[in-house]
Design an enzyme around this catalytic site. Structure first.
Site, short mmCIF file in Angstrom:
data_model
loop_
_atom_site.label_atom_id
_atom_site.label_comp_id
_atom_site.label_asym_id
_atom_site.label_seq_id
_atom_site.Cartn_x
_atom_site.Cartn_y
_atom_site.Cartn_z
N ARG A 45 0.93 -1.38 0.30
CA ARG A 45 0.21 0.24 0.15
C ARG A 45 0.75 1.75 -0.15
O ARG A 45 0.30 2.34 -0.64
CB ARG A 45 -0.45 0.32 1.49
N GLY A 46 2.42 1.39 0.34
CA GLY A 46 3.04 2.65 0.67
C GLY A 46 2.74 3.41 -0.19
O GLY A 46 3.44 4.15 -0.54
N GLU A 101 7.58 1.65 -6.26
CA GLU A 101 7.46 1.97 -5.23
C GLU A 101 8.57 2.94 -3.97
O GLU A 101 8.30 3.63 -4.31
CB GLU A 101 8.35 0.87 -5.44
N ASP A 105 14.40 -1.16 0.39
CA ASP A 105 15.21 -0.92 1.95
C ASP A 105 16.26 -2.15 1.60
O ASP A 105 17.45 -1.66 0.91
CB ASP A 105 13.91 -1.90 2.58
N LYS A 133 16.81 3.00 0.05
CA LYS A 133 18.00 3.03 1.72
C LYS A 133 19.51 2.17 1.17
O LYS A 133 19.18 0.94 1.14
CB LYS A 133 17.40 2.10 3.06
N PHE A 154 13.92 4.07 10.27
CA PHE A 154 12.95 3.68 9.73
C PHE A 154 11.02 4.74 9.55
O PHE A 154 11.36 5.76 10.73
CB PHE A 154 12.21 3.34 10.91
N VAL A 155 11.41 5.32 8.31
CA VAL A 155 10.40 6.61 8.00
C VAL A 155 9.11 5.53 7.68
O VAL A 155 8.25 4.66 7.67
CB VAL A 155 11.22 6.52 6.13
N ASP A 161 3.49 3.75 6.27
CA ASP A 161 2.89 3.71 7.41
C ASP A 161 4.12 3.03 8.75
O ASP A 161 5.11 2.46 8.32
CB ASP A 161 1.73 2.67 7.35
N ARG A 167 0.09 7.30 7.37
CA ARG A 167 0.15 7.52 5.46
C ARG A 167 -0.18 8.28 5.24
O ARG A 167 0.28 8.82 4.22
CB ARG A 167 -1.01 6.10 5.43
P1 5GP Z 1 12.88 -4.58 1.38
O1 5GP Z 1 12.37 -5.61 0.93
O2 5GP Z 1 13.28 -3.09 0.35
O3 5GP Z 1 13.46 -4.48 2.26
O4 5GP Z 1 11.09 -3.39 1.76
C1 5GP Z 1 10.27 -2.65 0.66
C2 5GP Z 1 9.65 -1.86 1.96
O5 5GP Z 1 9.41 -3.11 3.16
C3 5GP Z 1 8.41 -0.75 1.81
O6 5GP Z 1 7.18 -1.35 0.31
C4 5GP Z 1 7.78 -1.03 2.90
O7 5GP Z 1 6.83 -1.49 2.82
C5 5GP Z 1 9.19 -1.89 4.30
N1 5GP Z 1 9.87 -0.14 4.67
C6 5GP Z 1 11.36 -0.93 3.81
N2 5GP Z 1 12.00 0.53 4.90
C7 5GP Z 1 10.74 0.68 5.43
C8 5GP Z 1 10.48 2.20 6.21
O8 5GP Z 1 11.67 2.68 6.67
N3 5GP Z 1 9.69 2.52 7.10
C9 5GP Z 1 7.96 1.65 6.43
N4 5GP Z 1 7.24 2.17 6.98
N5 5GP Z 1 7.90 0.70 5.47
C10 5GP Z 1 9.54 0.36 5.55
#
Ligand code: 5GP
Length: 180
Positions: A45-46, A101, A105, A133, A154-155, A161, A167
């Site tokens: 949903r982000g 996206e 992360d 990141k 952590f954002v 969210d 959100r």
């Molecule tokens: P990844 O698979 O790249 O580790 O993570 C992707 C998903 O993790 C992002 O689409 C998001 O939903 C969540 N995520 C990663 N970092 C953060 C953060 O700093 N804050 C929040 N709220 N969600 C994050």
């Protein structure tokens, strides 16, 4: 986790986000000049606010579709296992596809989604992430366009969210837990 006291510190203002989206959409429109109906795919949903603002700045024909993923894990740590909760409605074979996206992360979510969509033989698959990141990356994936590089924090906000809250904040903030 969500019960821990926390404060949200502003990191990126609504004005900076809007200005960056204007620049990015200009680049994207140039990259897709002459493309017949780009398919813009938002990762729910982000990305819902980002994709809404982005497509309204794109002066070209677009279709919009969504895919929803979830990763197992707790509220602030993403995990390596990615599940598809909601798939695309449309067929992307032979189409130009731009995946939108919120944050890259570890990169596992984007890598998983790109593998899946690539197997459906789009003409070309590219990606845009509002936030990146790079210091946290585990999967070998880089978005073609990035809004802002952020540190390992952590954002929250602008669609993203913390435990389903925040959100609707118009800016991006950093969640800081009160350790006192
Ligand atoms: P990844 O698979 O790249 O580790 O993570 C992707 C998903 O993790 C992002 O689409 C998001 O939903 C969540 N995520 C990663 N970092 C953060 C953060 O700093 N804050 C929040 N709220 N969600 C994050």
């Amino acid at each position: 986790m969500a019960d821990r006291p926390y404060v949200i510190e502003r990191m990126i203002s609504a004005k900076s986000i809007a200005a960056r989206i204007e620049d990015l959409s200009r680049d994207i429109a140039m990259a897709y000049a002459g493309t017949d109906k780009l398919v813009v795919v938002g990762l729910l949903r982000g990305s819902f606010i980002f994709i809404a603002d982005l497509v309204r700045e794109l002066d070209m024909p677009v279709e919009v579709d969504f895919i929803e993923t979830s990763s197992y894990g707790n509220a602030t740590e993403s995990s390596r296992e990615v599940r598809i909760l909601k798939d695309l409605r449309g067929d992307i074979e032979g189409r130009d596809v731009l995946v939108v996206e919120d944050i890259v992360d570890t990169g596992h979510t984007l890598a998983h989604v790109l593998n899946l969509l690539q197997s459906r033989r789009p003409r070309r698959l590219r990606t845009i992430a509002l936030l990146d990141k790079p210091s946290r990356r585990e999967a070998d994936v880089t978005a073609d366009w990035i809004g802002f590089e952020v540190p390992d924090a952590f954002v929250v906000g602008y669609g993203i969210d913390y435990a389903q809250q925040g959100r609707n904040l118009p800016y991006i903030g950093q969640v800081r837990f009160d350790t006192a």
